[in-house]
Design a protein around this motif. Structure first.
Motif, short mmCIF file in Angstrom:
data_model
loop_
_atom_site.label_atom_id
_atom_site.label_comp_id
_atom_site.label_asym_id
_atom_site.label_seq_id
_atom_site.Cartn_x
_atom_site.Cartn_y
_atom_site.Cartn_z
N SER A 253 0.76 -0.84 0.36
CA SER A 253 0.24 0.27 -0.11
C SER A 253 1.13 1.09 0.01
O SER A 253 0.74 2.51 -0.93
CB SER A 253 -1.21 0.42 0.72
OG SER A 253 -0.37 0.54 2.56
N THR A 254 2.07 1.04 0.69
CA THR A 254 2.66 2.27 0.51
C THR A 254 3.71 2.56 -0.64
O THR A 254 3.96 4.13 -1.46
CB THR A 254 4.41 1.99 1.32
OG1 THR A 254 3.44 2.07 3.06
CG2 THR A 254 5.28 2.82 1.55
N ILE A 255 3.79 1.92 -1.10
CA ILE A 255 4.19 1.13 -2.95
C ILE A 255 3.69 1.65 -3.38
O ILE A 255 3.62 2.56 -4.38
CB ILE A 255 5.18 0.25 -3.10
CG1 ILE A 255 6.75 0.13 -2.36
CG2 ILE A 255 5.71 0.55 -4.67
CD1 ILE A 255 6.84 0.80 -2.18
N GLU A 256 2.38 1.80 -3.67
CA GLU A 256 1.04 2.09 -4.11
C GLU A 256 0.46 3.42 -4.08
O GLU A 256 0.36 4.43 -5.21
CB GLU A 256 -0.15 1.35 -3.77
CG GLU A 256 -1.83 1.91 -4.78
CD GLU A 256 -1.40 0.90 -6.42
OE1 GLU A 256 -1.87 2.38 -7.40
OE2 GLU A 256 -0.84 0.30 -7.07
N ASP A 257 0.63 3.76 -2.70
CA ASP A 257 0.74 5.39 -3.24
C ASP A 257 1.91 6.66 -3.15
O ASP A 257 1.55 7.59 -3.76
CB ASP A 257 1.07 5.42 -0.90
CG ASP A 257 -0.66 5.63 -0.32
OD1 ASP A 257 -1.58 4.90 -0.76
OD2 ASP A 257 0.06 4.93 0.89
N ASP A 264 7.23 7.15 -6.74
CA ASP A 264 7.73 5.92 -6.92
C ASP A 264 9.19 6.25 -7.83
O ASP A 264 10.48 5.10 -7.49
CB ASP A 264 7.50 4.73 -6.59
CG ASP A 264 7.18 5.15 -8.44
OD1 ASP A 264 7.39 5.70 -9.13
OD2 ASP A 264 7.09 3.20 -8.75
N GLY A 265 9.47 6.56 -8.87
CA GLY A 265 10.99 7.05 -9.68
C GLY A 265 10.95 5.48 -9.95
O GLY A 265 12.91 5.73 -10.79
N GLY A 266 10.30 5.34 -10.60
CA GLY A 266 10.29 3.59 -11.41
C GLY A 266 11.04 2.51 -10.27
O GLY A 266 11.78 1.94 -10.98
N VAL A 267 10.59 3.12 -9.35
CA VAL A 267 11.86 1.91 -8.31
C VAL A 267 10.94 0.76 -8.32
O VAL A 267 10.03 0.65 -8.17
CB VAL A 267 11.63 2.38 -7.04
CG1 VAL A 267 13.29 1.75 -5.82
CG2 VAL A 267 12.88 3.77 -6.75
N ASP A 268 11.91 -0.58 -8.49
CA ASP A 268 11.70 -1.90 -8.48
C ASP A 268 11.30 -2.45 -6.90
O ASP A 268 12.64 -2.31 -6.52
CB ASP A 268 11.59 -2.76 -8.97
CG ASP A 268 11.34 -4.26 -9.58
OD1 ASP A 268 10.36 -4.49 -8.89
OD2 ASP A 268 11.95 -4.60 -9.81
N GLN A 289 6.30 3.15 6.04
CA GLN A 289 6.10 4.95 4.38
C GLN A 289 6.66 5.51 4.50
O GLN A 289 7.07 5.88 3.75
CB GLN A 289 4.70 5.47 4.93
CG GLN A 289 4.07 6.69 3.60
CD GLN A 289 2.77 7.35 3.78
OE1 GLN A 289 2.62 7.58 4.80
NE2 GLN A 289 2.10 7.44 2.60
N ASN A 290 7.57 6.22 5.78
CA ASN A 290 9.01 6.92 6.25
C ASN A 290 10.03 6.44 5.60
O ASN A 290 11.00 6.96 5.14
CB ASN A 290 8.43 7.62 7.44
CG ASN A 290 8.01 8.49 7.77
OD1 ASN A 290 8.17 10.13 7.55
ND2 ASN A 290 6.54 8.59 8.49
N LEU A 291 10.19 4.69 5.88
CA LEU A 291 11.17 4.32 5.68
C LEU A 291 11.51 3.85 4.19
O LEU A 291 12.17 4.34 3.84
CB LEU A 291 11.21 3.02 6.41
CG LEU A 291 11.33 3.23 8.14
CD1 LEU A 291 11.74 1.46 9.12
CD2 LEU A 291 12.55 3.90 8.76
N VAL A 292 10.60 3.36 3.58
CA VAL A 292 10.26 3.08 2.37
C VAL A 292 10.77 4.26 1.10
O VAL A 292 11.45 4.53 0.47
CB VAL A 292 9.36 2.03 2.06
CG1 VAL A 292 9.32 2.30 0.54
CG2 VAL A 292 9.37 1.08 2.04
N GLY A 293 9.50 5.53 2.17
CA GLY A 293 9.67 6.69 1.78
C GLY A 293 11.27 7.41 0.92
O GLY A 293 11.17 8.01 0.40
N ASN A 294 11.77 7.84 2.30
CA ASN A 294 13.34 7.65 2.66
C ASN A 294 14.07 6.64 1.49
O ASN A 294 15.18 7.87 0.94
CB ASN A 294 13.34 7.39 4.13
CG ASN A 294 14.03 9.14 4.75
OD1 ASN A 294 13.15 9.78 4.80
ND2 ASN A 294 15.08 9.02 5.90
N ALA A 295 14.37 5.80 1.93
CA ALA A 295 14.61 4.72 0.66
C ALA A 295 14.64 4.87 -0.71
O ALA A 295 15.90 5.52 -1.58
CB ALA A 295 14.73 3.42 0.76
#
Length: 389
Positions: A253-257, A264-268, A289-295
């Motif tokens: 759901s985080t990636i979908e957001d 997402d910069g096209g990140v896989d 959301q914060n961890l993945v968004g930061n990465a």
């Protein structure tokens, strides 16, 4: 005569906040230790400003305040080194001092070690004394120096703790204001999405319907997060309401957001998340959301082929969540710093305000867990979180 050094000293003493209150238990313990080690009846921790000597902890006498010109310690505390005098009546610096002549006291033996702050400013002493002349063994003299360092450590810890508390309060107020400001436009947005989905022309277009459904789902999740964050900010940490949480669904759901927002910069993203975490769903959503968004931000800023990997595994006593990226990484010296509010370290290539990791640490702390940063197998940073079982 007051000097510029006195002004600096006064400001540092004010930052420590030890004047005018009851003696700190840790400082009382150290002053008792000094008296015991040196085998004397009296020991005092003195803080000396531009006008007074403040006894902030004492054994063998009641803490008091005296004029700086009457203080024995004021004579030596700004000079480097340790002072040990067998009989102060034979020392020209102290023979006429009121603490020696009987006007205030009848000191004969005197020893002191200066309290020097980490920036090199002397602010007082730990001193021991007796009403009879005596010697001080070298080992006991060294111990007094060590106790002086420990006293400064206690004062520094007190200052840092207070500043962190003020910083956290500011962050909570900021978070509360932001959450409040976002709530009304988000409610309006959700209303417009609902109205649009009911328009017959839109309802007949599958692509538009799916887009509106995703937008509505994202708005619902955001609304839930804002509600809890507002509560979290108001009370300084909302109570955790734990339940089993599917981390795979949380990450998806985080990636979908992120993709819906074009961030997402096209990140896989590779997700290996078979383990269920027991925690608060809303707070853990904020965490992920914060961890993945930061990465995503830092990996995308590093090069044209960003890579992110999220993993979850069972460890002794709990569950470990890892988020890896192939960005620049975080230097070892900055791995504690970047968890502080509004701190980003030296890695400023990616956008942001330095609030995300501070929020993550608060969420992890609310769950009784731990968070840290290591080098990643992907070449960048690995942020890991351990949540207790």
């Amino acid at each position: 005569m007051k000097t510029a050094d006195d002004a600096v000293r006064r400001a540092i003493i004010e930052d420590y906040g030890v004047l005018g209150g009851a003696p700190e238990p840790d400082l009382e313990g150290l002053v008792r230790l000094a008296a015991t080690v040196c085998d004397v009846p009296t020991a005092v921790i003195n803080i000396i400003d531009d006008r007074f000597q403040h006894q902030i902890a004492a054994v063998g006498m009641e803490p008091a305040i005296c004029a700086r010109e009457d203080s024995m310690c004021a004579v030596v505390f700004r000079k480097p080194g340790h002072t040990v005098i067998r009989d102060v009546t034979l020392d020209d610096r102290f023979a006429e001092n009121p603490f020696v002549t009987g006007e205030i006291g009848n000191v004969r033996f005197y020893a002191s070690s200066p309290l020097v702050t980490p920036v090199g400013v002397p602010i007082g002493t730990i001193c021991v004394f007796d009403e009879r002349p005596r010697d001080l063994a070298d080992d006991d003299s060294d111990a007094l120096k060590l106790i002086a360092h420990q006293i400064v450590d206690v004062l520094e810890l007190r200052r840092i703790s207070r500043e962190l508390g003020e910083s956290n309060e500011q962050l909570e107020n900021f978070a509360a204001q932001v959450a409040h400001d976002l709530r009304n436009p988000l409610t309006a947005l959700a209303g417009y999405i609902e109205l649009a989905s009911e328009v017959p022309e839109v309802a007949g277009l599958p692509t538009a319907s799916r887009a509106l459904a995703r937008a509505e789902s994202a708005a619902d999740r955001m609304s839930g997060m804002i509600a809890r964050l507002l509560d979290y900010a108001r009370v300084g940490g909302a109570p955790v309401r734990p339940k089993p949480v599917d981390v795979r669904a949380l990450v998806s759901s985080t990636i979908e957001d992120l993709r819906s927002a074009g961030e997402d910069g096209g990140v896989d993203v590779a997700v290996d998340a078979q383990t269920t975490v027991n925690g608060d769903p809303t707070l853990l959503a904020v965490l992920v959301q914060n961890l993945v968004g930061n990465a995503v931000k830092f990996a995308a800023a590093h090069g044209p082929q960003p890579r992110i990997a999220v993993g979850v595994e069972t460890v002794v006593g709990g569950v470990r969540l890892t988020v890896d990226d192939n960005g620049r990484g975080v230097p070892s010296a900055e791995r504690d710093l970047v968890f502080e509010p509004l701190e980003r370290g030296s890695n400023t290539d990616a956008p942001g305000f330095g609030i995300g990791l501070a929020t993550c640490r608060r969420v992890v702390a609310a769950h009784g867990g731990r968070i840290g940063i290591d080098d990643s197998p992907l070449g960048g940073a690995r942020i890991w979180v351990i949540l207790p079982a």
